[in-house]
Scaffold this motif. Structure first.
Motif, PDB file in Angstrom:
ATOM      1  N   LEU A 181       0.835  -1.209   0.000  1.00 11.78           N
ATOM      2  CA  LEU A 181       0.000   0.000   0.000  1.00 11.78           C
ATOM      3  C   LEU A 181       0.867   1.256   0.000  1.00 11.78           C
ATOM      4  CD1 LEU A 181      -2.787  -1.065   2.487  1.00 11.78           C
ATOM      5  CD2 LEU A 181      -3.100  -0.510   0.070  1.00 11.78           C
ATOM      6  N   LYS A 182       1.960   1.223   0.760  1.00 11.53           N
ATOM      7  CA  LYS A 182       2.878   2.370   0.798  1.00 11.53           C
ATOM      8  C   LYS A 182       3.367   2.698  -0.607  1.00 11.53           C
ATOM      9  CE  LYS A 182       7.565   3.616   1.881  1.00 11.53           C
ATOM     10  NZ  LYS A 182       8.850   3.239   2.405  1.00 11.53           N
ATOM     11  N   GLU A 183       3.804   1.689  -1.337  1.00 11.13           N
ATOM     12  CA  GLU A 183       4.314   1.933  -2.686  1.00 11.13           C
ATOM     13  C   GLU A 183       3.232   2.486  -3.603  1.00 11.13           C
ATOM     14  OE1 GLU A 183       7.470   2.063  -3.439  1.00 11.13           O
ATOM     15  OE2 GLU A 183       7.771   1.547  -1.328  1.00 11.13           O
ATOM     16  N   THR A 184       2.034   1.948  -3.485  1.00  8.01           N
ATOM     17  CA  THR A 184       0.916   2.427  -4.291  1.00  8.01           C
ATOM     18  C   THR A 184       0.594   3.883  -3.964  1.00  8.01           C
ATOM     19  OG1 THR A 184      -0.015   0.201  -4.421  1.00  8.01           O
ATOM     20  CG2 THR A 184      -1.514   2.039  -4.864  1.00  8.01           C
ATOM     21  N   LEU A 185       0.505   4.176  -2.665  1.00  8.43           N
ATOM     22  CA  LEU A 185       0.193   5.549  -2.237  1.00  8.43           C
ATOM     23  C   LEU A 185       1.272   6.527  -2.689  1.00  8.43           C
ATOM     24  CD1 LEU A 185      -1.024   4.802   1.384  1.00  8.43           C
ATOM     25  CD2 LEU A 185      -2.415   5.819  -0.432  1.00  8.43           C
ATOM     26  N   CYS A 186       2.530   6.176  -2.456  1.00  7.73           N
ATOM     27  CA  CYS A 186       3.619   7.086  -2.813  1.00  7.73           C
ATOM     28  C   CYS A 186       3.679   7.328  -4.313  1.00  7.73           C
ATOM     29  CB  CYS A 186       4.950   6.550  -2.292  1.00  7.73           C
ATOM     30  SG  CYS A 186       5.116   6.660  -0.490  1.00  7.73           S
ATOM     31  N   SER A 187       3.446   6.286  -5.098  1.00  4.74           N
ATOM     32  CA  SER A 187       3.435   6.451  -6.558  1.00  4.74           C
ATOM     33  C   SER A 187       2.312   7.390  -6.989  1.00  4.74           C
ATOM     34  CB  SER A 187       3.260   5.100  -7.245  1.00  4.74           C
ATOM     35  OG  SER A 187       4.390   4.305  -7.033  1.00  4.74           O
ATOM     36  N   ARG A 188       1.137   7.185  -6.395  1.00  2.00           N
ATOM     37  CA  ARG A 188       0.008   8.038  -6.752  1.00  2.00           C
ATOM     38  C   ARG A 188       0.253   9.487  -6.343  1.00  2.00           C
ATOM     39  NH1 ARG A 188      -4.557   7.278  -3.467  1.00  2.00           N
ATOM     40  NH2 ARG A 188      -4.674   9.466  -3.010  1.00  2.00           N
ATOM     41  N   PHE A 189       0.759   9.696  -5.127  1.00  2.00           N
ATOM     42  CA  PHE A 189       1.026  11.057  -4.667  1.00  2.00           C
ATOM     43  C   PHE A 189       2.061  11.727  -5.576  1.00  2.00           C
ATOM     44  CE2 PHE A 189      -0.004   9.626  -0.060  1.00  2.00           C
ATOM     45  CZ  PHE A 189      -1.357   9.711  -0.320  1.00  2.00           C
ATOM     46  N   GLN A 190       3.062  10.971  -6.003  1.00  2.00           N
ATOM     47  CA  GLN A 190       4.098  11.530  -6.865  1.00  2.00           C
ATOM     48  C   GLN A 190       3.520  11.937  -8.217  1.00  2.00           C
ATOM     49  OE1 GLN A 190       7.565   9.098  -6.994  1.00  2.00           O
ATOM     50  NE2 GLN A 190       8.820  10.734  -7.819  1.00  2.00           N
ATOM     51  N   GLU A 191       2.564  11.156  -8.722  1.00  2.00           N
ATOM     52  CA  GLU A 191       1.916  11.505  -9.989  1.00  2.00           C
ATOM     53  C   GLU A 191       1.023  12.733  -9.854  1.00  2.00           C
ATOM     54  OE1 GLU A 191      -0.208   8.096 -11.367  1.00  2.00           O
ATOM     55  OE2 GLU A 191       1.613   6.919 -11.627  1.00  2.00           O
ATOM     56  N   GLU A 192       0.358  12.873  -8.701  1.00  2.00           N
ATOM     57  CA  GLU A 192      -0.600  13.964  -8.488  1.00  2.00           C
ATOM     58  C   GLU A 192       0.070  15.281  -8.117  1.00  2.00           C
ATOM     59  OE1 GLU A 192      -3.371  12.809  -5.478  1.00  2.00           O
ATOM     60  OE2 GLU A 192      -4.228  11.214  -6.689  1.00  2.00           O
ATOM     61  N   CYS A 193       1.220  15.219  -7.511  1.00  2.00           N
ATOM     62  CA  CYS A 193       1.820  16.424  -6.940  1.00  2.00           C
ATOM     63  C   CYS A 193       3.150  16.742  -7.598  1.00  2.00           C
ATOM     64  CB  CYS A 193       2.008  16.209  -5.432  1.00  2.00           C
ATOM     65  SG  CYS A 193       2.580  17.688  -4.597  1.00  2.00           S
ATOM     66  N   GLU A 194       3.319  17.987  -7.968  1.00  2.00           N
ATOM     67  CA  GLU A 194       4.555  18.419  -8.602  1.00  2.00           C
ATOM     68  C   GLU A 194       5.653  18.730  -7.591  1.00  2.00           C
ATOM     69  OE1 GLU A 194       3.700  21.722 -11.129  1.00  2.00           O
ATOM     70  OE2 GLU A 194       2.228  20.607 -12.283  1.00  2.00           O
ATOM     71  N   SER A 195       5.288  18.857  -6.333  1.00  2.00           N
ATOM     72  CA  SER A 195       6.259  19.256  -5.311  1.00  2.00           C
ATOM     73  C   SER A 195       6.956  18.048  -4.705  1.00  2.00           C
ATOM     74  CB  SER A 195       5.550  20.037  -4.200  1.00  2.00           C
ATOM     75  OG  SER A 195       6.437  20.230  -3.112  1.00  2.00           O
ATOM     76  N   SER A 196       8.261  17.964  -4.909  1.00  2.00           N
ATOM     77  CA  SER A 196       9.016  16.878  -4.284  1.00  2.00           C
ATOM     78  C   SER A 196       9.024  17.033  -2.767  1.00  2.00           C
ATOM     79  CB  SER A 196      10.443  16.819  -4.830  1.00  2.00           C
ATOM     80  OG  SER A 196      11.132  18.017  -4.562  1.00  2.00           O
ATOM     81  N   LEU A 197       8.886  18.258  -2.275  1.00  2.00           N
ATOM     82  CA  LEU A 197       8.808  18.499  -0.835  1.00  2.00           C
ATOM     83  C   LEU A 197       7.593  17.782  -0.237  1.00  2.00           C
ATOM     84  CD1 LEU A 197       9.700  20.116   1.734  1.00  2.00           C
ATOM     85  CD2 LEU A 197       8.068  21.845   0.997  1.00  2.00           C
ATOM     86  N   VAL A 198       6.453  17.916  -0.879  1.00  2.00           N
ATOM     87  CA  VAL A 198       5.224  17.277  -0.396  1.00  2.00           C
ATOM     88  C   VAL A 198       5.360  15.758  -0.459  1.00  2.00           C
ATOM     89  CG1 VAL A 198       2.752  16.931  -0.856  1.00  2.00           C
ATOM     90  CG2 VAL A 198       3.740  19.229  -0.976  1.00  2.00           C
ATOM     91  N   VAL A 199       5.858  15.245  -1.558  1.00  2.00           N
ATOM     92  CA  VAL A 199       6.002  13.805  -1.734  1.00  2.00           C
ATOM     93  C   VAL A 199       6.972  13.235  -0.698  1.00  2.00           C
ATOM     94  CG1 VAL A 199       6.769  11.990  -3.316  1.00  2.00           C
ATOM     95  CG2 VAL A 199       5.384  13.891  -4.169  1.00  2.00           C
ATOM     96  N   ASN A 200       8.105  13.889  -0.498  1.00  2.00           N
ATOM     97  CA  ASN A 200       9.093  13.403   0.468  1.00  2.00           C
ATOM     98  C   ASN A 200       8.570  13.486   1.894  1.00  2.00           C
ATOM     99  OD1 ASN A 200      10.951  12.770  -1.520  1.00  2.00           O
ATOM    100  ND2 ASN A 200      11.958  14.746  -1.409  1.00  2.00           N
ATOM    101  N   ALA A 201       7.881  14.547   2.234  1.00  2.00           N
ATOM    102  CA  ALA A 201       7.316  14.677   3.579  1.00  2.00           C
ATOM    103  C   ALA A 201       6.278  13.589   3.829  1.00  2.00           C
ATOM    104  CB  ALA A 201       6.695  16.062   3.767  1.00  2.00           C
ATOM    105  N   THR A 202       5.471  13.324   2.822  1.00  2.00           N
ATOM    106  CA  THR A 202       4.458  12.280   2.954  1.00  2.00           C
ATOM    107  C   THR A 202       5.113  10.911   3.086  1.00  2.00           C
ATOM    108  OG1 THR A 202       2.931  13.603   1.638  1.00  2.00           O
ATOM    109  CG2 THR A 202       2.392  11.288   1.903  1.00  2.00           C
TER     110      THR A 202
END
Length: 78
Positions: free
Chosen positions: A40-61
């Motif tokens: 689930l972590k991998e799925t969520l992180c992949s989706r968040f990375q696709e939805e968000c342009e900010s690496s800051l948001v993705v890394n914090a999440t």
């Protein structure tokens, strides 16, 4: 006056982090076991990375998700 919805706005970034983290925590806490949670972590992180342009948001999440996994499953030991 800046628009709070603007992608570069710190308030917007904070809102995204809070939303992604809340969704991730709810999803991971519903996982039946550690292996499922990791998938689930991998799925969520992949989706968040696709939805968000900010690496800051993705890394914090991603860091938050790792903390949830450690707290919930003691690093995979339970």
């Amino acid at each position: 006056m800046s628009d709070i919805r603007a992608p570069g706005n710190p308030a917007h970034l904070s809102e995204l982090i809070a939303r992604y983290c809340a969704e991730a925590e709810e999803t991971l806490n519903a996982a039946p076991d550690y292996g499922s949670a990791l998938r689930l972590k991998e799925t969520l992180c992949s989706r968040f990375q696709e939805e968000c342009e900010s690496s800051l948001v993705v890394n914090a999440t991603r860091q938050y998700i790792d903390a949830v996994l450690r707290n919930r499953w003691n690093g995979g030991r339970t």
